[in-house]
Scaffold this motif. Structure first.
Motif, mmCIF file in Angstrom:
data_model
loop_
_atom_site.group_PDB
_atom_site.id
_atom_site.type_symbol
_atom_site.label_atom_id
_atom_site.label_comp_id
_atom_site.label_asym_id
_atom_site.label_seq_id
_atom_site.Cartn_x
_atom_site.Cartn_y
_atom_site.Cartn_z
ATOM 1 N N ALA A 97 33.318 -15.047 9.796
ATOM 2 C CA ALA A 97 34.288 -16.133 9.657
ATOM 3 C C ALA A 97 35.089 -16.280 10.941
ATOM 4 O O ALA A 97 35.287 -15.319 11.689
ATOM 5 C CB ALA A 97 35.217 -15.860 8.471
ATOM 6 N N ASP A 98 35.521 -17.494 11.189
ATOM 7 C CA ASP A 98 36.325 -17.850 12.363
ATOM 8 C C ASP A 98 37.694 -18.275 11.840
ATOM 9 O O ASP A 98 37.786 -19.194 11.019
ATOM 10 C CB ASP A 98 35.615 -18.996 13.099
ATOM 11 N N THR A 99 38.768 -17.614 12.292
ATOM 12 C CA THR A 99 40.107 -17.911 11.759
ATOM 13 C C THR A 99 40.530 -19.344 12.038
ATOM 14 O O THR A 99 41.398 -19.873 11.356
ATOM 15 C CB THR A 99 41.171 -16.952 12.335
ATOM 16 N N ARG A 100 39.915 -19.987 13.014
ATOM 17 C CA ARG A 100 40.252 -21.387 13.308
ATOM 18 C C ARG A 100 39.645 -22.334 12.286
ATOM 19 O O ARG A 100 40.094 -23.470 12.143
ATOM 20 C CB ARG A 100 39.758 -21.771 14.714
ATOM 21 N N ARG A 101 38.594 -21.847 11.579
ATOM 22 C CA ARG A 101 37.871 -22.707 10.640
ATOM 23 C C ARG A 101 37.376 -21.865 9.468
ATOM 24 O O ARG A 101 36.193 -21.788 9.202
ATOM 25 C CB ARG A 101 36.674 -23.368 11.343
ATOM 26 N N LEU A 102 38.300 -21.221 8.750
ATOM 27 C CA LEU A 102 37.895 -20.327 7.668
ATOM 28 C C LEU A 102 37.064 -21.039 6.608
ATOM 29 O O LEU A 102 36.162 -20.450 6.009
ATOM 30 C CB LEU A 102 39.130 -19.687 7.021
ATOM 31 N N GLU A 103 37.360 -22.321 6.397
ATOM 32 C CA GLU A 103 36.648 -23.064 5.346
ATOM 33 C C GLU A 103 35.149 -23.157 5.622
ATOM 34 O O GLU A 103 34.350 -23.346 4.703
ATOM 35 C CB GLU A 103 37.243 -24.464 5.178
ATOM 36 N N SER A 104 34.743 -22.969 6.885
ATOM 37 C CA SER A 104 33.316 -23.081 7.209
ATOM 38 C C SER A 104 32.501 -21.920 6.643
ATOM 39 O O SER A 104 31.271 -21.985 6.622
ATOM 40 C CB SER A 104 33.112 -23.173 8.728
ATOM 41 N N SER A 105 33.176 -20.867 6.183
ATOM 42 C CA SER A 105 32.454 -19.718 5.635
ATOM 43 C C SER A 105 32.562 -19.608 4.120
ATOM 44 O O SER A 105 32.030 -18.668 3.528
ATOM 45 C CB SER A 105 32.942 -18.425 6.292
ATOM 46 N N PHE A 106 33.240 -20.564 3.472
ATOM 47 C CA PHE A 106 33.355 -20.529 2.014
ATOM 48 C C PHE A 106 31.983 -20.537 1.349
ATOM 49 O O PHE A 106 31.744 -19.798 0.389
ATOM 50 C CB PHE A 106 34.158 -21.731 1.498
ATOM 51 N N ALA A 107 31.068 -21.387 1.836
ATOM 52 C CA ALA A 107 29.755 -21.514 1.197
ATOM 53 C C ALA A 107 28.973 -20.206 1.259
ATOM 54 O O ALA A 107 28.263 -19.856 0.311
ATOM 55 C CB ALA A 107 28.960 -22.646 1.849
ATOM 56 N N SER A 108 29.104 -19.466 2.363
ATOM 57 C CA SER A 108 28.383 -18.193 2.496
ATOM 58 C C SER A 108 28.907 -17.164 1.499
ATOM 59 O O SER A 108 28.132 -16.420 0.883
ATOM 60 C CB SER A 108 28.535 -17.653 3.923
ATOM 61 N N GLY A 151 23.709 -22.266 10.196
ATOM 62 C CA GLY A 151 25.034 -22.547 9.656
ATOM 63 C C GLY A 151 25.253 -23.958 9.153
ATOM 64 O O GLY A 151 26.116 -24.180 8.306
ATOM 65 N N GLN A 152 24.481 -24.923 9.651
ATOM 66 C CA GLN A 152 24.727 -26.300 9.240
ATOM 67 C C GLN A 152 24.242 -26.543 7.816
ATOM 68 O O GLN A 152 23.219 -26.032 7.393
ATOM 69 C CB GLN A 152 24.016 -27.305 10.154
ATOM 70 N N GLU A 153 24.984 -27.375 7.112
ATOM 71 C CA GLU A 153 24.686 -27.628 5.703
ATOM 72 C C GLU A 153 23.273 -28.155 5.496
ATOM 73 O O GLU A 153 22.619 -27.824 4.507
ATOM 74 C CB GLU A 153 25.702 -28.621 5.136
ATOM 75 N N ARG A 154 22.762 -28.937 6.437
ATOM 76 C CA ARG A 154 21.438 -29.520 6.233
ATOM 77 C C ARG A 154 20.317 -28.485 6.294
ATOM 78 O O ARG A 154 19.184 -28.777 5.920
ATOM 79 C CB ARG A 154 21.183 -30.638 7.247
ATOM 80 N N PHE A 155 20.629 -27.263 6.758
ATOM 81 C CA PHE A 155 19.629 -26.191 6.801
ATOM 82 C C PHE A 155 19.864 -25.116 5.739
ATOM 83 O O PHE A 155 19.164 -24.111 5.706
ATOM 84 C CB PHE A 155 19.612 -25.529 8.184
ATOM 85 N N TRP A 156 20.834 -25.326 4.848
ATOM 86 C CA TRP A 156 21.156 -24.301 3.853
ATOM 87 C C TRP A 156 20.011 -24.022 2.888
ATOM 88 O O TRP A 156 19.960 -22.955 2.284
ATOM 89 C CB TRP A 156 22.398 -24.706 3.058
ATOM 90 N N PHE A 157 19.097 -24.984 2.731
ATOM 91 C CA PHE A 157 17.982 -24.765 1.812
ATOM 92 C C PHE A 157 17.179 -23.524 2.209
ATOM 93 O O PHE A 157 16.525 -22.904 1.363
ATOM 94 C CB PHE A 157 17.063 -25.998 1.774
#
Length: 198
Positions: free
Chosen positions: A112-123, A90-96
């Motif tokens: 997605a986690d409703t507390r942090r929906l923005e964390s799933s935008f990239a997926s 999940g971390q950006e540094r491993f997205w490659f």
């Protein structure tokens, strides 16, 4: 993508690959573990001081491990069909790694986690940009969900045809429902036109 090879006179089962994606700490490893028929392969490491200021632990301050490569699980649907689950880091540094993990995937699940929906935008962007069908699983940690499905769908800017389910990824039945929703979604899509010959 499905493949089948003969082994010792017996045809090997067709294999289907599904990618499980989402932001850091949303429950990808948990979902794979909940539905896999075998002990899932995990590449988790403990969070260390090196991750301070790099990994955002807001809302998940109890998390002490993280996936650094992939999670892998298996579901034997029948003697003719096996589903393989690949959970992404999940971390950006491993997205490659996502570009390699997605090869041959029939579809995906975005958690997605409703507390942090923005964390799933990239997926979501990842699957949409590659025209890979996916469903969204809203993980309600501790049974808490402060947003309505309509609010969540709007916040994630989901297309109306993308299925979205709300539940607890720790529960095997919810994981099963998510995967069945993906299968139904895949079956509802038009078949691609065959490539022209010649």
């Amino acid at each position: 993508m499905t493949t089948s090879h003969s082994t010792g006179g017996q045809p090997a089962p067709a294999a289907v690959k599904i990618l499980i994606a989402g932001g850091f700490g949303v429950g990808k490893t948990t979902l794979v573990g909940a539905v896999s028929e075998v002990a899932p392969l995990r590449t988790e490491e403990y969070l260390t001081r090196a991750s301070v200021g790099v990994d955002d632990l807001a809302g998940i301050d109890q998390k002490d491990t993280t996936t650094v490569a992939l999670d892998f699980g298996r579901i034997t649907v029948s003697p003719e069909l096996v589903v393989y689950l690949f959970g992404t880091p999940g971390q950006e540094r491993f997205w490659f790694m996502w570009n390699d993990l997605v090869n041959g995937a029939l579809g995906g699940v975005v958690i997605a986690d409703t507390r942090r929906l923005e964390s799933s935008f990239a997926s979501i962007d990842f699957f949409e940009s590659r025209d890979i069908p996916f469903v969204v699983a809203i993980n309600c940690f501790h049974g808490l969900n402060t947003r309505s499905p309509a609010e969540i769908r709007a916040a994630l800017d989901l297309d109306p045809q993308v299925p979205m389910l709300v539940g607890d990824v720790r529960e095997r039945l919810f994981g099963r429902d998510v995967l069945l929703a993906l299968v139904d979604h895949l079956m509802s899509l038009p078949m691609p036109s065959p490539a022209p010959v010649g």
